[in-house]
Design an enzyme around this catalytic site. Structure first.
Site, PDB file in Angstrom:
ATOM      1  N   ARG A 439       0.876  -1.179   0.000  1.00  0.00           N
ATOM      2  CA  ARG A 439       0.000   0.000   0.000  1.00  0.00           C
ATOM      3  C   ARG A 439       0.910   1.225   0.000  1.00  0.00           C
ATOM      4  O   ARG A 439       1.701   1.410   0.918  1.00  0.00           O
ATOM      5  CB  ARG A 439      -0.896   0.032   1.231  1.00  0.00           C
ATOM      6  CG  ARG A 439      -1.810  -1.171   1.388  1.00  0.00           C
ATOM      7  CD  ARG A 439      -2.777  -0.979   2.547  1.00  0.00           C
ATOM      8  NE  ARG A 439      -3.399  -2.222   2.963  1.00  0.00           N
ATOM      9  CZ  ARG A 439      -4.454  -2.783   2.380  1.00  0.00           C
ATOM     10  NH1 ARG A 439      -5.004  -2.185   1.339  1.00  0.00           N
ATOM     11  NH2 ARG A 439      -4.953  -3.921   2.829  1.00  0.00           N
ATOM     12  N   HIS A 499       3.735  -9.370   0.973  1.00  0.00           N
ATOM     13  CA  HIS A 499       3.416  -8.473   2.076  1.00  0.00           C
ATOM     14  C   HIS A 499       4.672  -7.957   2.773  1.00  0.00           C
ATOM     15  O   HIS A 499       4.598  -7.066   3.629  1.00  0.00           O
ATOM     16  CB  HIS A 499       2.521  -9.216   3.079  1.00  0.00           C
ATOM     17  CG  HIS A 499       1.843  -8.349   4.080  1.00  0.00           C
ATOM     18  ND1 HIS A 499       2.131  -8.389   5.430  1.00  0.00           N
ATOM     19  CD2 HIS A 499       0.886  -7.405   3.946  1.00  0.00           C
ATOM     20  CE1 HIS A 499       1.380  -7.528   6.071  1.00  0.00           C
ATOM     21  NE2 HIS A 499       0.611  -6.911   5.196  1.00  0.00           N
TER      22      HIS A 499
END
Length: 751
Positions: A439, A499
């Site tokens: 993100r 991640h």
């Protein structure tokens, strides 16, 4: 062949001699065999599989049912949202921040229905009502428990809004006026506003054979309007749905001369309700009922079949707004027959109906924070600190050659990470930059730096995770922009989200190449770095650089699992390495030696590691856990988890970092990580845990991430064995960990 990492010596001698330990970071030269055993590449049985663990003889684990060992994840998430709501109720929280916490609770609940509840409903649709999760709750029964808990939570939200927040705002001259309190001049202004700004963009849709019930957008504001009379075509009045475009602001400032306080607002829903008759000339509305539908928002893409993941996701994103309905919210004035009409059209049950005493989307009230300039009603502003070592030199590479740098966000600034990338992008000696992006936000200085580096001729690789939930669109945009700038963009491993938070910079220095890294617990997002607590490590350590290089090679290329010198990585070594460390603390405790495990994370749900912690507690290990959100472990159960204490801190900043501590026979291992203790992190994601090697930095992490938070008696919640949370009462002076760290690490606080 047994893995020595997962099968520590079961019979340690009682004299003061450390039991067999996992290899300590930095000690590879002392014991290459131990290092090789720890990092031997053994993938999990299958993606998402949870390895079984043996139960030690005499342990209570074998005699307990799953529901006695574990609490339910979904119900634990609802408990977390109850703690968030308590921040909105707390008079010690600045008033406008109470509005923000109320909004956060509302949006969290939206996502809970969009993902968690929708998943359970899908399972039932497929005929899968078998027990799920570590507690083995059946979906149908669990949905009933969720409905009860969620209804209580929603009722509490509106009680806080109407009973505490709105009256408190009014005392401060901030009013959100309901329709029945409008003065005549204000009512006239509202009508002009409606005709000029609202009516032109509304599209009423009649419900008749030619116009079936519309597929209203996920979480959009809508009105159900029953009508009487005949229209110009002779059609008998029926029911009309009015959808409100998202382009219209839901909170409307009133001109100061018409207001009743310093800041006066009306809700768009009130404006439309008051003027709805103007949309249907010659007909009589007999009611006007706002409603909102929450839909399944989990995207599904067959990665193995999709030839182009980016294009597949682009095609799937619009469907998110039109998934199956999972919840219906209606205003308090909606009669039972109208609510039943909506439930039937949406294929929902009575337990899916939420009738609320106020606007159907509390999140829209968060606009008050931007409209009202009252610093006295908000958290005190602050300037994030910059470590002194970074202030002494403008050359970040020179600084890192002298030693590692630790950043603790948001108390310390994220700017050094951006500066690290910026300097790399313009330094003629930098040859390559590699970075993971999960993100990054819509307007990203990090993406700017990577694009500029490529334009400047650097070899730049970005591993972009397109499937970062609710950030897919932004990540698609970043990917396209980076590719246009000349960046090599890859999307990681099929079936495993990337991640891990990694940056690798390769720089030529004389006749050799040196690697510099940034390893983090949080995302490369300059916005959330001001609101989320996270750790970042900047280093030129050769072993960390080599490991990070190997991890990128694994992400972008193909081959067998890479051996790591220092890093632990999922889905290969992280889970079994953590289990081994917990078990070896238990061996130390059984031998009568000091033993301790501390861990800080967002969620704790993976059953095998919970079982290992239970057995460690029974062996005599002290276990301190800081788990912000869902926790399936039951602490404080006699004979099972007496030595385990779980705390959850809910405060101004979102507690986001993942940090692990093991006493390790006095060596005190400390790790930062991107991974929570969840099955998805251990088995279905690419994650990295990195050791804190510098003794001073290690001491900082222990103090700032464990000692200070564990002394918090203001924003800390204690988890009880039944899955509920209480705020521990204390007669001592108030201790607020986030405020203590803010005062210690930030450059300044104040306006």
């Amino acid at each position: 062949m047994k893995d020595p990492q997962a099968d520590p010596n079961p019979n340690p001698k009682p004299e003061r001699k450390p039991a067999a330990q996992p290899s300590t970071p930095g000690s590879a030269s002392k014991s290459s065999g131990a290092k090789g055993a720890e990092n031997r590449a053994t993938p999990s049985r299958s993606a998402g599989a949870t390895p079984r663990t043996s139960t030690r003889k005499g342990s209570r684990l074998g005699g307990l049912k799953p529901a006695e060992l574990f609490t339910n994840r979904e119900l634990s998430l609802l408990e977390f949202n109850r703690r968030v709501l308590e921040q909105a109720k707390d008079p010690g929280t600045p008033l406008l921040e109470r509005v923000r916490f109320l909004s956060i609770c509302s949006t969290n609940l939206d996502e809970f229905f969009e993902i968690r509840v929708s998943g359970l409903k899908q399972q039932l649709q497929l005929g899968l009502d078998r027990p799920l999760g570590p507690d083995e709750a059946a979906p149908r029964e669990l949905l009933g428990h969720i409905s009860e808990a969620a209804h209580r939570l929603v009722e509490a939200q509106y009680a806080v809004l109407n009973g505490e927040i709105l009256p408190s705002l009014a005392k401060e001259g901030i009013l959100v006026l309901p329709r029945h309190s409008w003065s005549e001049p204000l009512a006239k202004w509202v009508r002009r506003f409606f005709l000029g700004e609202v009516a032109p963009v509304l599209t009423p849709v009649a419900i008749d054979p030619a116009h079936p019930f519309p597929r209203v957008l996920n979480k959009s504001l809508n009105f159900l309007v029953p009508l009487e009379g005949r229209d110009a075509f002779g059609r008998e009045g029926g029911v009309v749905v009015v959808n409100v475009p998202r382009s219209l602001n839901r909170l409307i400032p009133v001109p100061s001369e018409l207001g009743e306080g310093e800041h006066t607002f009306v809700l768009l829903s009130s404006v439309i309700h008051s003027q709805v008759g103007a949309l249907f000339p010659g007909l009589e509305p007999t009611g006007c009922y706002q409603f909102r539908v929450t839909r399944n928002s989990d995207l599904w893409v067959d990665e193995e079949e999709a030839e182009d993941l980016l294009r597949a996701l682009e095609g799937e994103l619009p469907r998110r707004n039109y998934g199956d309905a999972v919840r219906l919210e209606v205003a308090g004035n909606c009669p039972a027959d109208m609510a039943e009409f909506l439930l039937e059209r949406l294929n929902l049950e009575a337990e899916d109906l939420y009738q609320v005493d106020g606007p159907v989307n509390l999140n829209r009230l968060q606009a008050l924070l931007s409209h009202v300039d009252r610093p006295d009603l908000k958290f005190q502003s602050f300037t994030p600190g910059i470590p002194h070592v970074l202030q002494r030199s403008t050359d970040i590479f020179e600084t890192l050659r002298a030693g590692d740098v630790l950043l603790h966000h948001p108390y310390e600034s994220f700017a050094p990470v951006v500066e690290f990338l910026r300097q790399a992008s313009v330094d003629p000696n930098v040859l390559a930059i590699k970075q993971t992006l999960y993100r990054a936000g819509e307007d990203s200085a990090v993406v700017d730096a990577l694009a500029q580096a490529a334009v400047n001729g650097k070899d730049v690789t970005a591993v972009v995770e397109l499937r970062a939930r609710f950030d897919e669109e932004a990540n698609i945009d970043h990917s396209q922009r980076l590719q246009e700038a000349g960046v090599h963009v890859v999307y990681g491993i099929v079936g495993h989200k990337t991640h891990a938070k990694l940056v690798l910079v390769v720089r030529r220095e004389g006749k050799r190449l040196r690697r510099y890294v940034h390893l983090g617990t949080g995302n490369y997002h300059t916005g959330t770095a001001r609101a989320y607590t996270d750790l970042g490590l900047l280093s030129s350590n050769a072993d960390l650089g080599e490991d990070t290089h190997q991890l990128f090679a694994q992400l972008t290329g193909m081959g067998k699992v890479r051996r790591m010198r220092l890093l632990l990585h999922a889905p290969f070594t992280l889970h079994k390495s953590l289990i081994a460390r917990v078990e070896r603390e238990a061996l130390e405790a059984r031998a009568g030696r000091p033993a301790k495990v501390m861990a800080k994370m967002n969620s704790l749900t993976e059953p095998r590691i919970i079982r290992a912690l239970y057995e460690a507690s029974q062996a005599g290990v002290t276990v301190e856990l800081l788990v912000r959100g869902a926790c399936c472990l039951r602490p404080g159960v006699p004979g099972l988890s007496e030595r385990i204490r779980v705390r959850s801190i809910i405060g101004r900043f979102l507690e986001h970092h993942r940090v692990y501590f093991f006493h390790a026979a006095g060596e005190e291992e400390v790790w930062g990580s991107s991974a929570d203790f969840m099955s998805r992190n251990f088995f279905r994601r690419v994650e990295a845990a990195f050791p804190i090697l510098d003794p001073k930095l290690k001491r900082r992490v222990i103090s700032e991430c464990f000692e200070v938070p564990l002394r918090d008696n203001t924003q800390s919640w204690k988890l009880l064995a039944d899955g509920s949370y209480v705020r521990p009462s204390s007669k001592r002076a108030p201790r607020y960990s986030q405020l203590e760290l803010l005062e210690k690490l930030s450059a300044s606080t104040g306006d």
